[in-house]
Design a protein around this motif. Structure first.
Motif, PDB file in Angstrom:
ATOM      1  N   LEU A 127      -9.144   7.850 -12.462  1.00 35.78           N
ATOM      2  CA  LEU A 127     -10.469   7.326 -12.119  1.00 35.78           C
ATOM      3  C   LEU A 127     -10.669   7.298 -10.602  1.00 35.78           C
ATOM      4  O   LEU A 127     -11.565   6.653 -10.093  1.00 35.78           O
ATOM      5  N   GLY A 128      -9.784   8.015  -9.892  1.00 35.51           N
ATOM      6  CA  GLY A 128      -9.875   8.047  -8.428  1.00 35.51           C
ATOM      7  C   GLY A 128      -9.076   6.911  -7.821  1.00 35.51           C
ATOM      8  O   GLY A 128      -8.090   6.444  -8.404  1.00 35.51           O
ATOM      9  N   ASP A 129      -9.496   6.475  -6.643  1.00 37.97           N
ATOM     10  CA  ASP A 129      -8.787   5.391  -5.945  1.00 37.97           C
ATOM     11  C   ASP A 129      -9.349   4.051  -6.403  1.00 37.97           C
ATOM     12  O   ASP A 129     -10.484   3.690  -6.088  1.00 37.97           O
ATOM     13  N   ALA A 130      -8.544   3.318  -7.163  1.00 34.39           N
ATOM     14  CA  ALA A 130      -9.042   2.080  -7.792  1.00 34.39           C
ATOM     15  C   ALA A 130      -9.490   1.062  -6.744  1.00 34.39           C
ATOM     16  O   ALA A 130     -10.555   0.446  -6.890  1.00 34.39           O
ATOM     17  N   GLY A 131      -8.688   0.873  -5.701  1.00 33.09           N
ATOM     18  CA  GLY A 131      -9.042  -0.111  -4.666  1.00 33.09           C
ATOM     19  C   GLY A 131     -10.381   0.230  -4.020  1.00 33.09           C
ATOM     20  O   GLY A 131     -11.251  -0.625  -3.852  1.00 33.09           O
ATOM     21  N   ASP A 132     -10.562   1.492  -3.672  1.00 34.89           N
ATOM     22  CA  ASP A 132     -11.815   1.905  -3.040  1.00 34.89           C
ATOM     23  C   ASP A 132     -12.997   1.720  -3.990  1.00 34.89           C
ATOM     24  O   ASP A 132     -14.089   1.311  -3.570  1.00 34.89           O
ATOM     25  N   ASP A 172      -1.298  15.035  -4.500  1.00 33.05           N
ATOM     26  CA  ASP A 172      -1.401  13.832  -3.660  1.00 33.05           C
ATOM     27  C   ASP A 172      -0.949  12.581  -4.419  1.00 33.05           C
ATOM     28  O   ASP A 172      -1.236  11.454  -3.991  1.00 33.05           O
ATOM     29  N   ALA A 173      -0.329  12.766  -5.567  1.00 32.23           N
ATOM     30  CA  ALA A 173       0.153  11.659  -6.409  1.00 32.23           C
ATOM     31  C   ALA A 173      -0.994  10.796  -6.939  1.00 32.23           C
ATOM     32  O   ALA A 173      -0.831   9.594  -7.149  1.00 32.23           O
ATOM     33  N   TYR A 174      -2.156  11.402  -7.167  1.00 33.92           N
ATOM     34  CA  TYR A 174      -3.266  10.727  -7.856  1.00 33.92           C
ATOM     35  C   TYR A 174      -3.227  11.126  -9.332  1.00 33.92           C
ATOM     36  O   TYR A 174      -2.843  12.237  -9.681  1.00 33.92           O
ATOM     37  N   ILE A 175      -3.651  10.175 -10.171  1.00 36.01           N
ATOM     38  CA  ILE A 175      -3.581  10.403 -11.616  1.00 36.01           C
ATOM     39  C   ILE A 175      -4.728  11.312 -12.068  1.00 36.01           C
ATOM     40  O   ILE A 175      -5.874  11.129 -11.664  1.00 36.01           O
ATOM     41  N   LEU A 176      -4.393  12.296 -12.940  1.00 38.50           N
ATOM     42  CA  LEU A 176      -5.392  13.182 -13.558  1.00 38.50           C
ATOM     43  C   LEU A 176      -5.465  12.893 -15.054  1.00 38.50           C
ATOM     44  O   LEU A 176      -4.404  12.802 -15.676  1.00 38.50           O
ATOM     45  N   TYR A 210       0.859  -1.191   0.000  1.00 31.11           N
ATOM     46  CA  TYR A 210       0.000   0.000   0.000  1.00 31.11           C
ATOM     47  C   TYR A 210       0.885   1.226   0.000  1.00 31.11           C
ATOM     48  O   TYR A 210       2.048   1.178   0.413  1.00 31.11           O
ATOM     49  N   ARG A 211       0.315   2.320  -0.493  1.00 30.49           N
ATOM     50  CA  ARG A 211       1.071   3.568  -0.565  1.00 30.49           C
ATOM     51  C   ARG A 211       0.875   4.362   0.701  1.00 30.49           C
ATOM     52  O   ARG A 211      -0.254   4.629   1.096  1.00 30.49           O
ATOM     53  N   ASP A 212       1.983   4.729   1.329  1.00 32.18           N
ATOM     54  CA  ASP A 212       1.873   5.588   2.509  1.00 32.18           C
ATOM     55  C   ASP A 212       1.246   6.920   2.080  1.00 32.18           C
ATOM     56  O   ASP A 212       1.667   7.516   1.079  1.00 32.18           O
ATOM     57  N   PRO A 241      -4.189  -1.823 -11.640  1.00 32.28           N
ATOM     58  CA  PRO A 241      -4.843  -0.882 -12.560  1.00 32.28           C
ATOM     59  C   PRO A 241      -4.171   0.482 -12.629  1.00 32.28           C
ATOM     60  O   PRO A 241      -4.274   1.152 -13.650  1.00 32.28           O
ATOM     61  N   MET A 242      -3.506   0.915 -11.537  1.00 26.93           N
ATOM     62  CA  MET A 242      -2.990   2.285 -11.510  1.00 26.93           C
ATOM     63  C   MET A 242      -1.457   2.303 -11.471  1.00 26.93           C
ATOM     64  O   MET A 242      -0.844   1.752 -10.556  1.00 26.93           O
ATOM     65  N   LEU A 243      -0.866   2.973 -12.452  1.00 28.55           N
ATOM     66  CA  LEU A 243       0.581   3.223 -12.444  1.00 28.55           C
ATOM     67  C   LEU A 243       0.726   4.730 -12.239  1.00 28.55           C
ATOM     68  O   LEU A 243       0.618   5.501 -13.196  1.00 28.55           O
ATOM     69  N   ALA A 244       0.914   5.147 -10.996  1.00 37.69           N
ATOM     70  CA  ALA A 244       0.923   6.583 -10.669  1.00 37.69           C
ATOM     71  C   ALA A 244       2.369   7.073 -10.583  1.00 37.69           C
ATOM     72  O   ALA A 244       2.973   7.436 -11.592  1.00 37.69           O
ATOM     73  N   THR A 245       2.977   7.053  -9.375  1.00 39.05           N
ATOM     74  CA  THR A 245       4.408   7.408  -9.294  1.00 39.05           C
ATOM     75  C   THR A 245       5.254   6.262  -9.842  1.00 39.05           C
ATOM     76  O   THR A 245       6.429   6.438 -10.170  1.00 39.05           O
TER      77      THR A 245
HETATM   78  N1  URA Z   1      -3.754   4.918  -6.735  1.00 44.15           N
HETATM   79  C1  URA Z   1      -5.024   4.980  -7.211  1.00 44.15           C
HETATM   80  O1  URA Z   1      -5.861   4.108  -6.893  1.00 44.15           O
HETATM   81  N2  URA Z   1      -5.342   5.996  -8.022  1.00 44.15           N
HETATM   82  C2  URA Z   1      -4.467   6.943  -8.394  1.00 44.15           C
HETATM   83  O2  URA Z   1      -4.842   7.860  -9.166  1.00 44.15           O
HETATM   84  C3  URA Z   1      -3.163   6.863  -7.886  1.00 44.15           C
HETATM   85  C4  URA Z   1      -2.828   5.830  -7.069  1.00 44.15           C
END
Ligand code: URA
Ligand code: PRP
Length: 210
Positions: free
Chosen positions: A199-204, A192-196, A103-105, A132-136
């Motif tokens: 699709l938001g937080d994939a896990g949630d 916050d290192a979320y992708i723009l 998980y990402r801190d 699903p998400m390749l962010a940082t």
């Molecule tokens: N993790 C996610 O689920 N979404 C992001 O945009 C970035 C990291």
């Protein structure tokens, strides 16, 4: 140099657009991710080698072609990578499945490892890592490093859904031998290192935890 494969098939793009929509609930989100994963799996396995096999059809004997005994493994990065497993298993029913928990801190955005369980023969398999998400790129890069260093894996592919340029750059620097398959290359990361647009937080969104 690792290749970036952007799979822009219209069916995948259509389904991904519905997933991005904030109004899409967990049930549809999960279903669409499963469907896209099966469709992407078709491209991720496009170059698997074939070998000839003698068979008899109801009409005559012939030489047909089958996958040449290539053994595969699917390794989801928990949690969100789990959402891509069923679609891939539909395509690759005899693949084995390993799990990596990361998980990402929330403050540092760095991955924290909490679980790992692999098939015993994973080093002999072609491994498809899913997230699903390749962010940082931190989580995927650490997962690939773990598979190489701790398990001796040498043939690896990363299958994601949405990638940020920052993540692609890190992956290609850290793992030049690993091809990346994604349905979309998005614009950037936010603070916050979320992708723009992402699709938001994939896990949630998969598990309905928000
Ligand atoms: N993790 C996610 O689920 N979404 C992001 O945009 C970035 C990291
Ligand atoms: C998300 C996502 C990736 C990671 C991507 O997982 O599923 O694993 O973030 O970010 P990175 O490329 O910057 O490392 P998260 O940490 O939210 O855990 P979860 O899947 O358990 O919700």
């Amino acid at each position: 140099m690792s290749q970036l494969h952007i799979i822009d098939h219209p069916m995948i793009q259509h389904k991904l657009s519905i997933m991005r929509d904030i109004r899409t609930g967990a049930k549809d989100f999960r279903q669409l991710l499963t469907e896209i994963s099966l469709l992407m799996g078709y491209e991720v396995t496009r170059d698997l080698p074939l070998e000839p096999v003698e068979i008899e059809t109801p009409m005559c004997k012939t030489t047909a072609r089958v996958i040449s005994g290539k053994k595969l493994a699917i390794v989801p990065i928990l949690r969100a990578g789990l959402g891509m497993v069923d679609g891939l298993l539909t395509l690759l029913p005899v693949a084995k499945v390993g799990h990596i928990g990361l998980y990402r801190d929330e403050t540092t955005h760095l991955p924290v490892s909490y679980y790992c369980k692999m098939p015993s023969d994973i080093c002999h398999r072609l491994v498809i890592v899913t997230d699903p998400m390749l962010a940082t790129g931190g989580s995927s890069s650490d997962a690939l490093t773990m598979l190489k260093k701790n398990y001796g894996c040498t043939q690896l592919r990363l299958m994601c859904l949405v990638a940020a340029p920052e993540g692609v750059k890190k992956l290609q620097k850290d793992h030049p031998d690993v091809d990346i398959y994604t349905a979309a290359l998005d614009e950037e990361l936010n603070s916050d290192a979320y992708i723009l647009p992402g699709l938001g937080d994939a896990g949630d969104r998969i598990f309905g935890t928000k």
